[in-house]
Scaffold this motif. Structure first.
Motif, PDB file in Angstrom:
ATOM      1  N   ILE A  32       0.849  -1.191   0.000  1.00 24.50           N
ATOM      2  CA  ILE A  32       0.000   0.000   0.000  1.00 24.50           C
ATOM      3  C   ILE A  32       0.885   1.241   0.000  1.00 24.50           C
ATOM      4  N   LYS A  33       0.388   2.292  -0.641  1.00 20.48           N
ATOM      5  CA  LYS A  33       1.057   3.584  -0.628  1.00 20.48           C
ATOM      6  C   LYS A  33       0.026   4.635  -0.253  1.00 20.48           C
ATOM      7  N   PHE A  34       0.339   5.413   0.766  1.00 18.91           N
ATOM      8  CA  PHE A  34      -0.607   6.411   1.262  1.00 18.91           C
ATOM      9  C   PHE A  34      -0.931   7.433   0.175  1.00 18.91           C
ATOM     10  N   GLY A  35      -2.232   7.768   0.086  1.00 18.70           N
ATOM     11  CA  GLY A  35      -2.664   8.817  -0.830  1.00 18.70           C
ATOM     12  C   GLY A  35      -2.939   8.372  -2.241  1.00 18.70           C
ATOM     13  N   THR A  36      -3.136   7.072  -2.465  1.00 15.74           N
ATOM     14  CA  THR A  36      -3.295   6.580  -3.836  1.00 15.74           C
ATOM     15  C   THR A  36      -4.681   5.990  -4.103  1.00 15.74           C
ATOM     16  N   VAL A  37      -5.674   6.343  -3.302  1.00 15.77           N
ATOM     17  CA  VAL A  37      -7.027   5.830  -3.522  1.00 15.77           C
ATOM     18  C   VAL A  37      -7.605   6.435  -4.800  1.00 15.77           C
ATOM     19  N   THR A  38      -8.227   5.586  -5.615  1.00 14.11           N
ATOM     20  CA  THR A  38      -8.832   6.031  -6.870  1.00 14.11           C
ATOM     21  C   THR A  38     -10.301   5.608  -6.906  1.00 14.11           C
TER      22      THR A  38
END
Length: 676
Positions: A32-38
């Motif tokens: 997971i990488k923070f700030g990558t919600v699409t």
């Protein structure tokens, strides 16, 4: 004494590590990488979990721990990034995050790099609401060693995705962060990594039952900067340390929501988790220092502790009574039983489990009240004053969790009982916290694996039940010409069933207890309820009552008689088809019901249920159902369910559940009688 060696030893140690280890392996990318919600993250995704009906779910929970250099020492840095989807309003509580921090010796773990985002889908596009850290963070002191920070994500709605990340820096090198993979809501992916440089060694303990999707150990590159504190180098000199580290990685995926099931101990024994304890250091490559706590060192501390060893070293408040019992009872076992009864009469347990006394034992005795240590260390002291060989027994209760026998850490224990050594190598475990406890029987809360003797040997002692949980029903009924059932029943509670019933009576009253039983069997219109043997621990607690079960308003030719309706009928607590965890009864159980029915003139037996005998594999238990007509007017029914084991494994669950299902169905069968 410092755990760290001067910097001048490191070059040699690390060169040895590099020459003796294989080439570093490539670690997997973070999940997971923070700030990558699409927008795609909001779309329904197939999953093996029960997330569609859950109030919320973890989409990903990822944590890492690593050891880095600092100013004259090393530190542990823990980082966590988590992403959750909120399905229902009931899931809003999971948008509040709690972070416990450890504090000791004027030092406290520090939280940093806290960020949070709440994502919502509006008009086909993804919006973000940032967590404003300062005004939305609360601080709470939990106890002298723990402070809790908490924050609540903003703008949370049904369908929101919340995401947060933070770091915790710790000066406590022994406190490598543990990790919990299971929660009360489903988890699609939970991953934890621990990077440990090879000059540190940790014991790793995993708990729980779900299989890991990934469990691996890799050798990876390691580097950190270190600022000298003056050992071997001038203070303030910065150095770069490069070498290898061991990366431990665990992954659990598609994890269902954790739910409590019947006959479990504490959740911590079942939730999949990983824990660490610092075992040793090796900075020079050939000079290993074992820093694991040793039992002999722990015992010396306990022996000298004012609230443990020194608490029982003085003159016992009951010393004169103990000397009198020594003269009256030459048999050690009879004398010990008399001492137990004396302490049970002299002090009342305040329902607080404890290893250490809350006050001097004389004061607890004078106040006639105390915690578990106050009561049972007074018991140990009095047994010794009576010339008996008694030792405190450290225990972790069922609600506290199972102990790891290879980790001599006092915080594993939360209770103390008494161990008595009698002639002929006989051992007896005693507890004075309950006046209804017979000699040699521990409370059910103590039946949890093994306890540790608090002496120089530190021997582990099995905490096995000394008796069973037993219920016996004896019922005599007669069928009236109008089709009613009238008669009497006697319910006897023995062993742990008696302990449980007597505790309920102490916590309320005998009148309230009988009233609750009457309400429980209201369809039998119970009357003249009578309590027997309430004050005697040597006899089963018994309840007698009259019964009157109304028959049908009309008088049909055939009557269907429920001989076991609520009267000792077996129930089935195992509703789930599968079970991932052991069934922990704590002690063997036995339920027996004897019913005698007398028929009036003009009635005859039309059909009787068939007798059956069922059993579990490996003599794990059995169910007997036997019905017979001893005379034309008399029918007798005997049922007995015996569960022989304290604990059943998940692989035995199917058979255990099937036994209960068949027994329950059998107990529901009717006796059919015909009116002539």
């Amino acid at each position: 004494m410092s755990l760290f060696l001067p910097l001048r030893y490191w070059a040699l140690g690390l060169s040895m590590l590099l020459s003796s280890s294989a080439l570093a392996q490539k670690a997997a990318a973070p999940p997971i990488k923070f700030g990558t919600v699409t927008k795609a993250d909001f779309e329904a995704q197939p999953t093996a979990t029960d997330s569609t009906t859950a109030p919320a779910e973890y989409l990903c929970d990822y944590g890492t721990s690593k050891i880095v250099g600092g100013n004259g020492d090393f530190k542990v840095v823990f980082e966590r990034t988590a992403r959750l989807r909120i399905h229902q309003k009931a899931g809003y509580e999971y948008a509040t995050v709690r972070i416990p921090l450890y504090t000791r010796d004027n030092k406290q773990e520090r939280i940093s790099s806290l960020k949070g985002l709440t994502y919502n889908l509006k008009d086909g596009r993804v919006t973000q609401t940032k967590l404003v850290a300062d005004p939305q963070i609360a601080k709470e002191k939990l106890d002298k060693n723990h402070v809790q920070f908490s924050f609540t994500m903003p703008d949370v709605r049904e369908g929101s995705i919340v995401e947060f990340t933070y770091s915790v820096t710790s000066d406590f090198i022994f406190n490598l962060q543990d990790w919990q993979f299971e929660h009360e809501i489903p988890v699609r992916w939970s991953e934890y990594r621990a990077n440990i440089p090879q000059f540190y060694s940790y014991k790793t303990v995993t708990r729980g039952y779900l299989p890991f999707a990934v469990q691996e150990s890799l050798t990876v590159p390691y580097s950190t900067s270190y600022t000298s504190a003056g050992e071997g180098l001038a203070p303030g000199v910065n150095s770069q340390i490069a070498g290898l580290a061991l990366q431990l990685r665990w992954v659990l995926k598609d994890v269902p929501a954790f739910r409590e099931e019947p006959f479990m101990t504490t959740d911590h024994d079942y939730l999949r988790s990983v824990h660490f304890e610092l075992a040793g250091t090796n900075f020079s490559g050939n000079d290993y220092h074992d820093v694991t706590g040793k039992w002999d060192a722990l015992w010396k501390l306990l022996q000298q502790d004012e609230e443990f060893g020194n608490a029982i070293s003085g003159t016992a408040p009951l010393a004169a009574d103990a000397q009198s019992l020594k003269a009256r009872y030459p048999d050690p076992k009879a004398r010990a039983a008399a001492v137990l009864a004396l302490v049970q009469r002299s002090i009342k347990y305040n329902d607080q489990p404890a290893v250490f006394v809350s006050q001097p034992l004389r004061r607890s005795f004078e106040r006639h009240s105390g915690n578990a240590a106050d009561v049972n260390l007074l018991l140990v002291q009095t047994l010794r004053a009576a010339g008996l060989e008694a030792t405190p027994l450290l225990i972790s209760t069922r609600s506290h969790g199972m102990v790891q026998t290879d980790l001599p850490v006092i915080t594993q224990f939360n209770y103390v009982a008494a161990h008595l050594a009698l002639p002929n190598n006989t051992e007896v475990l005693l507890d004075a916290t309950e006046p209804s406890l017979p000699f040699g029987v521990l409370p059910e809360r103590c039946l949890n694996g093994q306890g540790c003797l608090a002496n120089a040997a530190g021997r582990w002692v099995p905490l096995k039940s000394a008796t069973t949980y037993t219920e016996l029903w004896t019922t005599r009924l007669r069928l009236t010409p109008q089709g009613d059932l009238q008669g009497t029943t006697k319910l006897e509670y023995a062993g742990y069933a008696g302990l449980q019933a007597r505790r309920q009576i102490r916590q309320s009253s005998s009148g309230e207890y009988l009233a609750s039983l009457g309400h429980r069997w209201s369809e039998w219109q119970p009357s003249k309820l009578n309590l027997l043997n309430a004050d005697s621990v040597h006899k089963p607690l018994a309840v007698e009552m009259n019964l009157n079960f109304a028959g049908p308003e009309e008088q049909p030719e055939l009557l269907y008689i429920p001989l076991l309706k609520s009267l000792g009928a077996v129930s089935n607590p195992f509703t789930s088809e599968t079970r991932r965890y052991p069934v922990n009864f704590g002690m063997p159980h036995e339920y027996t019901s004897l019913v005698t029915l007398t028929l009036p003139a003009g009635y005859t037996v039309q059909e009787m249920p068939a007798s059956v005998a069922l059993s579990l594999p490996n003599n794990g238990g059995r169910f007997l159902y036997q019905v017979s007509q001893t005379t034309p007017e008399t029918v007798q029914l005997v049922t007995r369910l015996q569960l022989m084991k304290d604990e059943y494994t998940p692989s035995e669950y199917t058979s255990l559940r099937a036994l209960h299902q068949q027994a329950t169905a059998k107990c529901a069968e009717m006796l059919v009688v015909r009116r002539k």
